[in-house]
Motif scaffolding. Sequence first.
Motif, mmCIF file in Angstrom:
data_model
loop_
_atom_site.group_PDB
_atom_site.id
_atom_site.type_symbol
_atom_site.label_atom_id
_atom_site.label_comp_id
_atom_site.label_asym_id
_atom_site.label_seq_id
_atom_site.Cartn_x
_atom_site.Cartn_y
_atom_site.Cartn_z
ATOM 1 N N SER A 22 -23.688 -48.846 3.791
ATOM 2 C CA SER A 22 -22.386 -49.492 3.589
ATOM 3 C C SER A 22 -22.205 -50.003 2.164
ATOM 4 O O SER A 22 -21.089 -50.019 1.646
ATOM 5 C CB SER A 22 -22.188 -50.626 4.597
ATOM 6 O OG SER A 22 -23.099 -51.666 4.367
ATOM 7 N N GLU A 31 -15.211 -50.417 5.055
ATOM 8 C CA GLU A 31 -14.529 -51.050 6.184
ATOM 9 C C GLU A 31 -14.476 -50.106 7.383
ATOM 10 O O GLU A 31 -14.739 -50.518 8.517
ATOM 11 C CB GLU A 31 -13.124 -51.455 5.765
ATOM 12 C CG GLU A 31 -12.341 -52.176 6.842
ATOM 13 C CD GLU A 31 -10.969 -52.588 6.358
ATOM 14 O OE1 GLU A 31 -9.992 -52.253 7.058
ATOM 15 O OE2 GLU A 31 -10.873 -53.240 5.314
ATOM 16 N N VAL A 34 -18.211 -49.654 8.834
ATOM 17 C CA VAL A 34 -18.655 -50.826 9.599
ATOM 18 C C VAL A 34 -17.796 -50.994 10.853
ATOM 19 O O VAL A 34 -18.307 -51.355 11.918
ATOM 20 C CB VAL A 34 -18.649 -52.092 8.720
ATOM 21 C CG1 VAL A 34 -18.952 -53.335 9.530
ATOM 22 C CG2 VAL A 34 -19.650 -51.947 7.582
ATOM 23 N N GLY A 35 -16.508 -50.712 10.769
ATOM 24 C CA GLY A 35 -15.627 -50.806 11.940
ATOM 25 C C GLY A 35 -16.040 -49.847 13.035
ATOM 26 O O GLY A 35 -16.141 -50.227 14.210
ATOM 27 N N TYR A 36 -16.293 -48.584 12.675
ATOM 28 C CA TYR A 36 -16.739 -47.606 13.669
ATOM 29 C C TYR A 36 -18.105 -47.973 14.232
ATOM 30 O O TYR A 36 -18.360 -47.822 15.426
ATOM 31 C CB TYR A 36 -16.790 -46.195 13.072
ATOM 32 C CG TYR A 36 -15.433 -45.563 12.929
ATOM 33 C CD1 TYR A 36 -14.575 -45.430 14.021
ATOM 34 C CD2 TYR A 36 -14.996 -45.093 11.695
ATOM 35 C CE1 TYR A 36 -13.329 -44.851 13.887
ATOM 36 C CE2 TYR A 36 -13.746 -44.510 11.551
ATOM 37 C CZ TYR A 36 -12.928 -44.392 12.654
ATOM 38 O OH TYR A 36 -11.694 -43.810 12.531
ATOM 39 N N LEU A 37 -18.987 -48.459 13.395
ATOM 40 C CA LEU A 37 -20.316 -48.863 13.852
ATOM 41 C C LEU A 37 -20.227 -50.029 14.835
ATOM 42 O O LEU A 37 -20.882 -50.020 15.885
ATOM 43 C CB LEU A 37 -21.179 -49.250 12.651
ATOM 44 C CG LEU A 37 -22.640 -49.521 12.930
ATOM 45 C CD1 LEU A 37 -23.335 -48.258 13.411
ATOM 46 C CD2 LEU A 37 -23.310 -50.031 11.667
ATOM 47 N N CYS A 38 -19.401 -51.003 14.528
ATOM 48 C CA CYS A 38 -19.222 -52.141 15.433
ATOM 49 C C CYS A 38 -18.551 -51.714 16.738
ATOM 50 O O CYS A 38 -18.935 -52.169 17.817
ATOM 51 C CB CYS A 38 -18.404 -53.233 14.766
ATOM 52 S SG CYS A 38 -19.293 -54.041 13.416
ATOM 53 N N ALA A 39 -17.550 -50.845 16.644
ATOM 54 C CA ALA A 39 -16.874 -50.367 17.853
ATOM 55 C C ALA A 39 -17.859 -49.616 18.751
ATOM 56 O O ALA A 39 -17.873 -49.810 19.972
ATOM 57 C CB ALA A 39 -15.700 -49.462 17.485
ATOM 58 N N SER A 41 -21.112 -50.062 18.871
ATOM 59 C CA SER A 41 -22.070 -51.001 19.457
ATOM 60 C C SER A 41 -21.432 -51.815 20.579
ATOM 61 O O SER A 41 -22.078 -52.096 21.595
ATOM 62 C CB SER A 41 -22.671 -51.907 18.387
ATOM 63 O OG SER A 41 -21.697 -52.738 17.830
ATOM 64 N N VAL A 42 -20.159 -52.197 20.437
ATOM 65 C CA VAL A 42 -19.485 -52.944 21.499
ATOM 66 C C VAL A 42 -19.336 -52.080 22.746
ATOM 67 O O VAL A 42 -19.597 -52.537 23.866
ATOM 68 C CB VAL A 42 -18.108 -53.457 21.006
ATOM 69 C CG1 VAL A 42 -17.250 -53.953 22.156
ATOM 70 C CG2 VAL A 42 -18.290 -54.556 19.989
ATOM 71 N N PHE A 91 -10.034 -51.650 15.828
ATOM 72 C CA PHE A 91 -11.488 -51.792 15.929
ATOM 73 C C PHE A 91 -11.871 -52.920 16.890
ATOM 74 O O PHE A 91 -13.020 -53.009 17.300
ATOM 75 C CB PHE A 91 -12.117 -52.055 14.561
ATOM 76 C CG PHE A 91 -12.117 -50.852 13.670
ATOM 77 C CD1 PHE A 91 -12.738 -49.684 14.060
ATOM 78 C CD2 PHE A 91 -11.495 -50.898 12.436
ATOM 79 C CE1 PHE A 91 -12.739 -48.567 13.240
ATOM 80 C CE2 PHE A 91 -11.494 -49.792 11.606
ATOM 81 C CZ PHE A 91 -12.112 -48.623 12.014
ATOM 82 N N VAL A 92 -10.923 -53.768 17.236
ATOM 83 C CA VAL A 92 -11.184 -54.837 18.201
ATOM 84 C C VAL A 92 -10.617 -54.467 19.568
ATOM 85 O O VAL A 92 -11.313 -54.575 20.583
ATOM 86 C CB VAL A 92 -10.606 -56.181 17.712
ATOM 87 C CG1 VAL A 92 -10.774 -57.266 18.763
ATOM 88 C CG2 VAL A 92 -11.255 -56.598 16.409
#
Length: 128
Positions: A22, A31, A34-39, A41-42, A91-92
């Motif tokens: 990143s 952005e 990290v957004g795709y990675l967080c999505a 993981s959620v 992403f949320v």
Amino acid sequence: MLRISGLLAAVSVLFAAVVLVSLRLVAHERELFVGYLCAFSVVSVYASPLFIINLVIKTRSVEFMPFNLSLATFLVSFSFCAYGALQGDPFVYIPNGLGTILGFVQLVLYSYYSKMSGDDDSREPLLA
């Protein structure tokens, strides 16, 4: 202890790799990355109870699926989905929308199989 140390080392290496990748990206690409990675993981966190759902269906018992966890999953994912929708942040709201659906499925299965198997708090205690 050795196994935990190995898992901690693996997670640390993965985290360092994510940070390095990143940092090499431009701000807009960072952005998105990290957004795709967080999505991802959620969604993986909300999808992890699918293994328990499979067990519930096979055994026709909710013994291994606590109601409080299923309810909390539904309520938390629903609230974050609503927040993300109000903020206009896909992403949320997208991964939490999937979590809301999966939490609802857990609650429906819990309701169905707890009635079917009699796994509720009204059972008589087992005598030793």
